[in-house]
Structures are given as structure tokens and as C-alpha cells.
Design a protein around this motif. Structure first.
Motif, PDB file in Angstrom:
ATOM      1  N   ILE A  53       0.844  -1.194   0.000  1.00 52.73           N
ATOM      2  CA  ILE A  53       0.000   0.000   0.000  1.00 52.73           C
ATOM      3  C   ILE A  53       0.883   1.249   0.000  1.00 52.73           C
ATOM      4  CG2 ILE A  53      -1.809   1.245   1.262  1.00 52.73           C
ATOM      5  CD1 ILE A  53      -2.633  -1.541   0.186  1.00 52.73           C
ATOM      6  N   ASP A  54       0.586   2.213  -0.894  1.00 52.49           N
ATOM      7  CA  ASP A  54       1.350   3.458  -0.961  1.00 52.49           C
ATOM      8  C   ASP A  54       0.845   4.495   0.040  1.00 52.49           C
ATOM      9  OD1 ASP A  54       3.107   2.809  -3.175  1.00 52.49           O
ATOM     10  OD2 ASP A  54       1.313   2.857  -4.417  1.00 52.49           O
ATOM     11  N   VAL A  55      -0.463   4.645   0.137  1.00 48.88           N
ATOM     12  CA  VAL A  55      -1.023   5.680   1.014  1.00 48.88           C
ATOM     13  C   VAL A  55      -2.444   5.285   1.414  1.00 48.88           C
ATOM     14  CG1 VAL A  55      -1.851   7.066  -0.961  1.00 48.88           C
ATOM     15  CG2 VAL A  55      -1.462   8.185   1.248  1.00 48.88           C
ATOM     16  N   VAL A  56      -2.815   5.679   2.627  1.00 50.06           N
ATOM     17  CA  VAL A  56      -4.174   5.442   3.125  1.00 50.06           C
ATOM     18  C   VAL A  56      -4.788   6.797   3.460  1.00 50.06           C
ATOM     19  CG1 VAL A  56      -5.569   4.413   4.962  1.00 50.06           C
ATOM     20  CG2 VAL A  56      -3.566   3.195   4.072  1.00 50.06           C
ATOM     21  N   LEU A  57      -5.897   7.109   2.799  1.00 53.54           N
ATOM     22  CA  LEU A  57      -6.578   8.382   3.049  1.00 53.54           C
ATOM     23  C   LEU A  57      -7.714   8.157   4.044  1.00 53.54           C
ATOM     24  CD1 LEU A  57      -6.934   9.789  -0.569  1.00 53.54           C
ATOM     25  CD2 LEU A  57      -5.062  10.081   1.052  1.00 53.54           C
ATOM     26  N   TYR A  58      -7.751   9.017   5.067  1.00 53.09           N
ATOM     27  CA  TYR A  58      -8.826   8.960   6.051  1.00 53.09           C
ATOM     28  C   TYR A  58      -9.650  10.237   5.927  1.00 53.09           C
ATOM     29  CZ  TYR A  58     -11.197   8.648  10.572  1.00 53.09           C
ATOM     30  OH  TYR A  58     -12.141   8.594  11.555  1.00 53.09           O
ATOM     31  N   LEU A  59     -10.854  10.095   5.363  1.00 49.22           N
ATOM     32  CA  LEU A  59     -11.727  11.261   5.172  1.00 49.22           C
ATOM     33  C   LEU A  59     -12.476  11.543   6.470  1.00 49.22           C
ATOM     34  CD1 LEU A  59     -11.109  10.381   2.216  1.00 49.22           C
ATOM     35  CD2 LEU A  59     -13.337  11.306   1.634  1.00 49.22           C
ATOM     36  N   GLU A  60     -12.109  12.654   7.102  1.00 48.16           N
ATOM     37  CA  GLU A  60     -12.678  12.992   8.401  1.00 48.16           C
ATOM     38  C   GLU A  60     -13.957  13.807   8.230  1.00 48.16           C
ATOM     39  OE1 GLU A  60      -9.288  13.557  11.606  1.00 48.16           O
ATOM     40  OE2 GLU A  60      -8.975  14.857   9.871  1.00 48.16           O
ATOM     41  N   VAL A  61     -15.061  13.275   8.750  1.00 50.02           N
ATOM     42  CA  VAL A  61     -16.335  14.008   8.780  1.00 50.02           C
ATOM     43  C   VAL A  61     -16.983  13.782  10.143  1.00 50.02           C
ATOM     44  CG1 VAL A  61     -16.856  13.994   6.305  1.00 50.02           C
ATOM     45  CG2 VAL A  61     -17.567  12.080   7.718  1.00 50.02           C
ATOM     46  N   SER A  62     -17.754  14.776  10.587  1.00 47.65           N
ATOM     47  CA  SER A  62     -18.456  14.642  11.865  1.00 47.65           C
ATOM     48  C   SER A  62     -19.585  13.622  11.701  1.00 47.65           C
ATOM     49  CB  SER A  62     -19.039  15.980  12.289  1.00 47.65           C
ATOM     50  OG  SER A  62     -20.079  16.355  11.396  1.00 47.65           O
ATOM     51  N   ARG A  63     -20.015  13.066  12.820  1.00 44.58           N
ATOM     52  CA  ARG A  63     -21.135  12.112  12.805  1.00 44.58           C
ATOM     53  C   ARG A  63     -22.384  12.770  12.217  1.00 44.58           C
ATOM     54  NH1 ARG A  63     -22.305   7.525  16.961  1.00 44.58           N
ATOM     55  NH2 ARG A  63     -24.409   6.962  16.360  1.00 44.58           N
ATOM     56  N   GLU A  64     -22.599  14.052  12.551  1.00 39.38           N
ATOM     57  CA  GLU A  64     -23.759  14.799  12.058  1.00 39.38           C
ATOM     58  C   GLU A  64     -23.739  14.862  10.518  1.00 39.38           C
ATOM     59  OE1 GLU A  64     -23.593  18.828  13.331  1.00 39.38           O
ATOM     60  OE2 GLU A  64     -25.733  19.174  13.061  1.00 39.38           O
ATOM     61  N   THR A  65     -22.571  15.210   9.951  1.00 34.65           N
ATOM     62  CA  THR A  65     -22.428  15.291   8.496  1.00 34.65           C
ATOM     63  C   THR A  65     -22.666  13.932   7.852  1.00 34.65           C
ATOM     64  OG1 THR A  65     -20.844  17.096   8.678  1.00 34.65           O
ATOM     65  CG2 THR A  65     -20.813  15.853   6.626  1.00 34.65           C
ATOM     66  N   LEU A  66     -22.111  12.902   8.482  1.00 38.84           N
ATOM     67  CA  LEU A  66     -22.230  11.539   7.956  1.00 38.84           C
ATOM     68  C   LEU A  66     -23.698  11.119   7.866  1.00 38.84           C
ATOM     69  CD1 LEU A  66     -20.140   9.449   7.134  1.00 38.84           C
ATOM     70  CD2 LEU A  66     -20.151   8.592   9.475  1.00 38.84           C
ATOM     71  N   VAL A  67     -24.456  11.355   8.932  1.00 42.94           N
ATOM     72  CA  VAL A  67     -25.875  10.981   8.956  1.00 42.94           C
ATOM     73  C   VAL A  67     -26.639  11.770   7.892  1.00 42.94           C
ATOM     74  CG1 VAL A  67     -28.006  11.040  10.316  1.00 42.94           C
ATOM     75  CG2 VAL A  67     -25.879  10.238  11.368  1.00 42.94           C
ATOM     76  N   GLU A  68     -26.339  13.067   7.777  1.00 44.46           N
ATOM     77  CA  GLU A  68     -27.013  13.917   6.800  1.00 44.46           C
ATOM     78  C   GLU A  68     -26.741  13.425   5.369  1.00 44.46           C
ATOM     79  OE1 GLU A  68     -27.277  18.657   6.672  1.00 44.46           O
ATOM     80  OE2 GLU A  68     -25.342  17.903   6.003  1.00 44.46           O
ATOM     81  N   ARG A  69     -25.484  13.104   5.101  1.00 46.90           N
ATOM     82  CA  ARG A  69     -25.123  12.642   3.753  1.00 46.90           C
ATOM     83  C   ARG A  69     -25.773  11.311   3.417  1.00 46.90           C
ATOM     84  NH1 ARG A  69     -18.657  14.050   3.397  1.00 46.90           N
ATOM     85  NH2 ARG A  69     -18.912  16.298   3.266  1.00 46.90           N
ATOM     86  N   LEU A  70     -25.734  10.370   4.370  1.00 41.75           N
ATOM     87  CA  LEU A  70     -26.222   9.020   4.073  1.00 41.75           C
ATOM     88  C   LEU A  70     -27.741   8.958   4.018  1.00 41.75           C
ATOM     89  CD1 LEU A  70     -23.735   6.937   6.234  1.00 41.75           C
ATOM     90  CD2 LEU A  70     -23.785   7.120   3.755  1.00 41.75           C
ATOM     91  N   THR A  71     -28.427   9.611   4.961  1.00 41.01           N
ATOM     92  CA  THR A  71     -29.896   9.526   4.959  1.00 41.01           C
ATOM     93  C   THR A  71     -30.484  10.362   3.826  1.00 41.01           C
ATOM     94  OG1 THR A  71     -30.130  11.329   6.558  1.00 41.01           O
ATOM     95  CG2 THR A  71     -30.056   9.081   7.436  1.00 41.01           C
ATOM     96  N   GLY A  72     -29.715  11.325   3.290  1.00 45.22           N
ATOM     97  CA  GLY A  72     -30.196  12.153   2.178  1.00 45.22           C
ATOM     98  C   GLY A  72     -29.919  11.538   0.822  1.00 45.22           C
ATOM     99  N   ARG A  73     -29.158  10.440   0.813  1.00 41.71           N
ATOM    100  CA  ARG A  73     -28.798   9.832  -0.463  1.00 41.71           C
ATOM    101  C   ARG A  73     -30.008   9.132  -1.086  1.00 41.71           C
ATOM    102  NH1 ARG A  73     -23.521   6.110  -0.729  1.00 41.71           N
ATOM    103  NH2 ARG A  73     -24.778   4.720   0.550  1.00 41.71           N
ATOM    104  N   ARG A  74     -30.158   9.268  -2.400  1.00 43.27           N
ATOM    105  CA  ARG A  74     -31.191   8.554  -3.151  1.00 43.27           C
ATOM    106  C   ARG A  74     -30.511   7.902  -4.345  1.00 43.27           C
ATOM    107  NH1 ARG A  74     -32.945   9.836   0.914  1.00 43.27           N
ATOM    108  NH2 ARG A  74     -34.904  10.852   1.467  1.00 43.27           N
ATOM    109  N   THR A  75     -31.034   6.753  -4.759  1.00 44.25           N
ATOM    110  CA  THR A  75     -30.386   5.952  -5.797  1.00 44.25           C
ATOM    111  C   THR A  75     -31.392   5.559  -6.867  1.00 44.25           C
ATOM    112  OG1 THR A  75     -28.911   5.080  -4.082  1.00 44.25           O
ATOM    113  CG2 THR A  75     -28.975   3.883  -6.168  1.00 44.25           C
ATOM    114  N   CYS A  76     -30.977   5.645  -8.126  1.00 43.93           N
ATOM    115  CA  CYS A  76     -31.835   5.210  -9.229  1.00 43.93           C
ATOM    116  C   CYS A  76     -31.920   3.680  -9.228  1.00 43.93           C
ATOM    117  CB  CYS A  76     -31.302   5.702 -10.569  1.00 43.93           C
ATOM    118  SG  CYS A  76     -32.242   5.025 -11.969  1.00 43.93           S
ATOM    119  N   GLU A  77     -33.145   3.161  -9.213  1.00 43.51           N
ATOM    120  CA  GLU A  77     -33.344   1.702  -9.184  1.00 43.51           C
ATOM    121  C   GLU A  77     -32.859   1.039 -10.465  1.00 43.51           C
ATOM    122  OE1 GLU A  77     -36.996   0.370  -6.395  1.00 43.51           O
ATOM    123  OE2 GLU A  77     -37.588   1.333  -8.275  1.00 43.51           O
TER     124      GLU A  77
END
Ligand SMILES: [Zn+2]
Length: 162
Positions: A53-77
């Protein structure tokens, strides 16, 4: 397996091992990015035995942001394109811009399932961060910005490290 829980390590490891073997066999590919793997220290230990492995990226987001992003996601069936109710909605609510399919919330993105996913993350995946920090491979990336801002940071970080 309950919704929101992780697939067993042995299954995921085998899938990744096969995919990496195909990449290694293809002379046109210079490298790859693993997204969402490894999710446990046991997977990270396994990955250490089959790849460098050359590099490992850790994307830091608050729990609040994470919940907002995931529960707001919609996907084309039909085509699988992702949208977000606030940040990237389709032109017509519930209808895919690309293929006209139904745009819905996946079971995985419902709030109670998201909460389970975050709890699993905290138990099983957070220690992976320590694993790579200990190997000196970890780079923290601020994940709170817009998708374009985060993408720019990721590209610059990878270019600097590889
Ligand atoms: Zn679509």
C-alpha cells in the motif's frame, strides 16, 4: 445477516484478492484505489500479505455530516446513479435524469440502518485507522467540504504521496 451489518471478512478478502490478481495481470493499469476496504483490522492484516500500500486516506467528517449525507442519499433503481435530496437532487423529484428510472432511498440509507452502520464502524473500522497510522501510511483529509473540494484534496494528496 441484518441490514447494515458487514459482510464476513473471509468473503470480502477473497473478492479483493481476485480483483487485485486481475489488476496485477493487466499491464495497462498502473495502480488502484480501494474504497471501503479494509473495514476491519483482520482485513487490513490480510491486505498486508497480498499487496503493498502506498497511502491510506482517512476522510474525516463529523457524525452529524455523515448521517445527513447518508440519509439524504437517493439511488436510481434502474441505472444506480446516486443523488442527494439537498446537494444533488434530480431535476424532477423521484425521477432519474439519466434514464427516467425511479429514484428511491436504499434500505441501507434509512436512518436506523445508518445508525447501525456507524456503530459497526466505530467498533470494527475505527481501529483500522490506528493500524495504518502505525505503519506511517495514514493521511487525514478534511471531508467536510463539497464533493468538488474533497475530490481536489484527494487528488492532490495521492499525487504527493505516490
Ligand atoms: Zn437512472
Amino acid at each position: 445477516m441484518e441490514a447494515g451489518e458487514l459482510v464476513p471478512d473471509s468473503v470480502v478478502n477473497e473478492i479483493v484478492s481476485k480483483a487485485l490478481a486481475e489488476i496485477d495481470a493487466d499491464d495497462d493499469l498502473a495502480g488502484y484505489v480501494l474504497d471501503g476496504y479494509p473495514r476491519t483490522t483482520s482485513q487490513a492484516d490480510y491486505l498486508d500479505t497480498i499487496a503493498t500500500i502506498d497511502v491510506v486516506l482517512y476522510l474525516e467528517v463529523s457524525r452529524e455530516t455523515l448521517v445527513e449525507r447518508l440519509t439524504g442519499r437517493r439511488t436510481c433503481e434502474d441505472c444506480g446513479r446516486n443523488y442527494h435530496v439537498d446537494f444533488d437532487p434530480p431535476a424532477e423529484a423521484g425521477v432519474c435524469d439519466d434514464c427516467g428510472g425511479d429514484v428511491v432511498q436504499r434500505e441501507d440509507d434509512r436512518e436506523e440502518v445508518v445508525t447501525t452502520r456507524i456503530e459497526e464502524y466505530e467498533q470494527k473500522t475505527a481501529p483500522v485507522v490506528g493500524h495504518y497510522d502505525g505503519e506511517g501510511l495514514l493521511v487525514n483529509v478534511d471531508g467536510e467540504g463539497s464533493p468538488d473540494e474533497v475530490w481536489t484534496t484527494i487528488r492532490e494528496t495521492v499525487a504527493a504521496e505516490v
